[in-house]
Design a protein around this motif. Sequence first.
Motif, PDB file in Angstrom:
ATOM      1  N   ASP A 168       0.469  -1.642  -0.283  1.00 27.03           N
ATOM      2  CA  ASP A 168      -0.066   0.379  -0.258  1.00 27.03           C
ATOM      3  C   ASP A 168       0.717   1.203  -0.292  1.00 27.03           C
ATOM      4  O   ASP A 168       1.673   1.844   1.398  1.00 27.03           O
ATOM      5  CB  ASP A 168      -0.423   0.000   1.155  1.00 27.03           C
ATOM      6  N   GLU A 169       0.888   1.877  -1.144  1.00 22.09           N
ATOM      7  CA  GLU A 169       1.763   3.327  -0.888  1.00 22.09           C
ATOM      8  C   GLU A 169       0.841   4.218  -0.855  1.00 22.09           C
ATOM      9  O   GLU A 169       2.370   4.818  -0.726  1.00 22.09           O
ATOM     10  CB  GLU A 169       1.766   3.462  -2.888  1.00 22.09           C
ATOM     11  N   ASN A 170       0.219   4.015   0.219  1.00 19.17           N
ATOM     12  CA  ASN A 170      -0.401   4.774   0.625  1.00 19.17           C
ATOM     13  C   ASN A 170      -0.294   4.989   2.401  1.00 19.17           C
ATOM     14  O   ASN A 170      -0.209   6.233   2.789  1.00 19.17           O
ATOM     15  CB  ASN A 170      -2.031   6.055   1.121  1.00 19.17           C
ATOM     16  N   THR A 171       0.102   3.685   2.985  1.00 18.92           N
ATOM     17  CA  THR A 171       0.853   3.868   3.555  1.00 18.92           C
ATOM     18  C   THR A 171       2.006   4.775   4.360  1.00 18.92           C
ATOM     19  O   THR A 171       2.498   4.804   3.539  1.00 18.92           O
ATOM     20  CB  THR A 171       0.971   2.538   4.203  1.00 18.92           C
ATOM     21  N   ARG A 172       2.172   5.802   5.681  1.00 16.72           N
ATOM     22  CA  ARG A 172       2.923   6.572   6.561  1.00 16.72           C
ATOM     23  C   ARG A 172       4.115   5.797   6.313  1.00 16.72           C
ATOM     24  O   ARG A 172       4.190   4.736   7.419  1.00 16.72           O
ATOM     25  CB  ARG A 172       2.087   7.111   7.223  1.00 16.72           C
ATOM     26  N   GLY A 173       4.752   6.574   6.109  1.00 13.46           N
ATOM     27  CA  GLY A 173       6.781   5.867   6.006  1.00 13.46           C
ATOM     28  C   GLY A 173       6.707   4.314   5.830  1.00 13.46           C
ATOM     29  O   GLY A 173       6.301   4.176   4.388  1.00 13.46           O
ATOM     30  N   ARG A 174       7.279   3.184   6.484  1.00 16.92           N
ATOM     31  CA  ARG A 174       7.537   2.415   5.897  1.00 16.92           C
ATOM     32  C   ARG A 174       6.461   1.355   7.216  1.00 16.92           C
ATOM     33  O   ARG A 174       6.716   0.211   6.922  1.00 16.92           O
ATOM     34  CB  ARG A 174       9.102   1.624   6.059  1.00 16.92           C
ATOM     35  N   GLY A 175       5.635   2.260   7.182  1.00 15.96           N
ATOM     36  CA  GLY A 175       4.577   1.223   8.265  1.00 15.96           C
ATOM     37  C   GLY A 175       4.992   0.505   9.931  1.00 15.96           C
ATOM     38  O   GLY A 175       6.182   2.087   9.919  1.00 15.96           O
ATOM     39  N   GLN A 176       4.263   0.383  10.026  1.00 14.66           N
ATOM     40  CA  GLN A 176       4.174   0.040  11.515  1.00 14.66           C
ATOM     41  C   GLN A 176       4.633  -1.413  12.019  1.00 14.66           C
ATOM     42  O   GLN A 176       5.649  -1.206  13.143  1.00 14.66           O
ATOM     43  CB  GLN A 176       2.828   0.646  12.766  1.00 14.66           C
ATOM     44  N   GLY A 177       4.110  -2.286  11.310  1.00 16.24           N
ATOM     45  CA  GLY A 177       4.803  -3.506  11.736  1.00 16.24           C
ATOM     46  C   GLY A 177       3.867  -4.579  13.111  1.00 16.24           C
ATOM     47  O   GLY A 177       4.120  -5.112  13.398  1.00 16.24           O
ATOM     48  N   ASN A 178       2.813  -4.041  12.939  1.00 10.97           N
ATOM     49  CA  ASN A 178       1.710  -4.197  14.144  1.00 10.97           C
ATOM     50  C   ASN A 178       1.430  -5.592  13.627  1.00 10.97           C
ATOM     51  O   ASN A 178      -0.443  -5.549  13.116  1.00 10.97           O
ATOM     52  CB  ASN A 178       0.892  -3.674  14.173  1.00 10.97           C
ATOM     53  N   VAL A 179       1.658  -6.532  13.765  1.00  9.17           N
ATOM     54  CA  VAL A 179       1.450  -7.845  13.319  1.00  9.17           C
ATOM     55  C   VAL A 179      -0.040  -8.452  13.697  1.00  9.17           C
ATOM     56  O   VAL A 179      -0.840  -8.666  12.726  1.00  9.17           O
ATOM     57  CB  VAL A 179       2.256  -9.126  12.983  1.00  9.17           C
ATOM     58  N   LYS A 180       0.116  -8.477  14.888  1.00  5.58           N
ATOM     59  CA  LYS A 180      -1.501  -9.102  15.520  1.00  5.58           C
ATOM     60  C   LYS A 180      -2.652  -8.027  15.450  1.00  5.58           C
ATOM     61  O   LYS A 180      -3.718  -8.806  14.826  1.00  5.58           O
ATOM     62  CB  LYS A 180      -0.785  -8.775  17.018  1.00  5.58           C
ATOM     63  N   SER A 181      -2.125  -6.368  14.719  1.00  8.54           N
ATOM     64  CA  SER A 181      -3.399  -6.283  14.536  1.00  8.54           C
ATOM     65  C   SER A 181      -3.861  -6.100  13.076  1.00  8.54           C
ATOM     66  O   SER A 181      -4.921  -6.670  12.847  1.00  8.54           O
ATOM     67  CB  SER A 181      -3.499  -4.370  14.365  1.00  8.54           C
ATOM     68  N   MET A 182      -2.601  -6.714  12.287  1.00 10.89           N
ATOM     69  CA  MET A 182      -2.734  -6.639  10.785  1.00 10.89           C
ATOM     70  C   MET A 182      -3.717  -8.122  10.699  1.00 10.89           C
ATOM     71  O   MET A 182      -4.460  -8.421   9.382  1.00 10.89           O
ATOM     72  CB  MET A 182      -2.032  -6.876  10.594  1.00 10.89           C
ATOM     73  N   LEU A 183      -3.422  -8.993  11.355  1.00 11.53           N
ATOM     74  CA  LEU A 183      -4.026 -10.158  10.936  1.00 11.53           C
ATOM     75  C   LEU A 183      -5.448 -10.745  11.559  1.00 11.53           C
ATOM     76  O   LEU A 183      -6.347 -10.522  11.323  1.00 11.53           O
ATOM     77  CB  LEU A 183      -3.443 -11.710  11.998  1.00 11.53           C
ATOM     78  N   GLU A 184      -5.753  -9.609  12.830  1.00 13.09           N
ATOM     79  CA  GLU A 184      -7.382 -10.205  13.854  1.00 13.09           C
ATOM     80  C   GLU A 184      -7.799  -8.715  12.743  1.00 13.09           C
ATOM     81  O   GLU A 184      -9.143  -9.200  12.524  1.00 13.09           O
ATOM     82  CB  GLU A 184      -7.219  -9.369  14.604  1.00 13.09           C
ATOM     83  N   LYS A 185      -8.027  -7.887  11.514  1.00 12.26           N
ATOM     84  CA  LYS A 185      -8.117  -6.845  11.398  1.00 12.26           C
ATOM     85  C   LYS A 185      -8.474  -7.441  10.020  1.00 12.26           C
ATOM     86  O   LYS A 185      -9.636  -7.304   8.923  1.00 12.26           O
ATOM     87  CB  LYS A 185      -7.498  -5.743  10.986  1.00 12.26           C
TER      88      LYS A 185
END
Length: 347
Positions: A168-185
């Motif tokens: 996603d080129e619109n992600t700010r910076g290089r992202g946060q790397g919050n894996v738990k949130s990515m998978l849960e959502k």
Amino acid sequence: MASQLLSSDYSNWTSYRLTYQVDLPAKGKSAHLWLPLPDTNESVFQFTQGSNWHGNATKATFTTLGTGRFPVFKAEWHGKPKSDQRHITVSCIVKTSHHAIDPAYYHASKHTALPASIRNYINPTHLKPTNGIVRETVHAIIRDKKADTPLEQARAIYDWVINNAQYDENTRGRGQGNVKSMLEKNELSGKCVDINSLFVALAKAANIPARNQYGIRISESKLHPSIGEYGDISNSQHCRAEFFLAGRGWVPVNPADILQVSKLEAIALDDPRIARLKEQFFGSWEMNWLTYNHADDLTLSPPNAGKIPFFMYPHAEIDGHSLDSLDPESFSYKITSGELIGTGAKF
């Protein structure tokens, strides 16, 4: 098998000068600055030949951070500076060589013991847990692919990330790397920190040591224009990933750049060009990039920086209040790269 283009060639090193130019406002009573520097702990694909600085800091030093003793430059200003700004220039000379480890030569079984020094890389971090939905997800991946050895499991995770995540080129910076949130959502999108952290966390949950390497792009890519930067690299921070095989060592992987090429150049994942890139990037890094460190949950001190999830950007505080590291213009920093040719530089 790794591409010949990306095979390690220790006689073919490329030299670069990495330069930070930082100007902090003169407001406030004190200011602190931390700059990540090229890692000096690895010699297989990268080494440094020294750093220097000049500026009007009250105190400045080249030092290290964390248990991995990662290089960092620290500067402090106390009281009002004589000029309108607090300014620092830091230059580093670094050499890189393309890095490839062919996993085909790996023959150990899943019962091969890990070195004691490597076991820490199975442990979770704040944003990369290994229990709950992370463990459930990786168990499903391994079961579906009938992956038995660590190498087969790592490849199954790698393929799953590429097939299920999106750049996603619109992600700010290089992202946060919050894996738990990515998978849960079920929102597996982002940039390199998000995508490669997903691989790392899933590997850890499968008891495969893994880590992100945080760094910055420093040159153009010989593979695809969208995964290289040269000259002004202020916004070119980039991380890679790697996993450890007992009896083989650290194996480089780079699923994030595959998804970046696919998205930005509108190439479908089933296109033969992406298939070739998938094979190349399972076991190799194109070293138009350098690594700073693989530190997670790192503490910067003093005064109030506290713990940060990773250290890839310049960090500064004025009177204990952090500046926005993702906004080079308001932070007023510029990072440049120049290739050194003989005794000169190519800019």
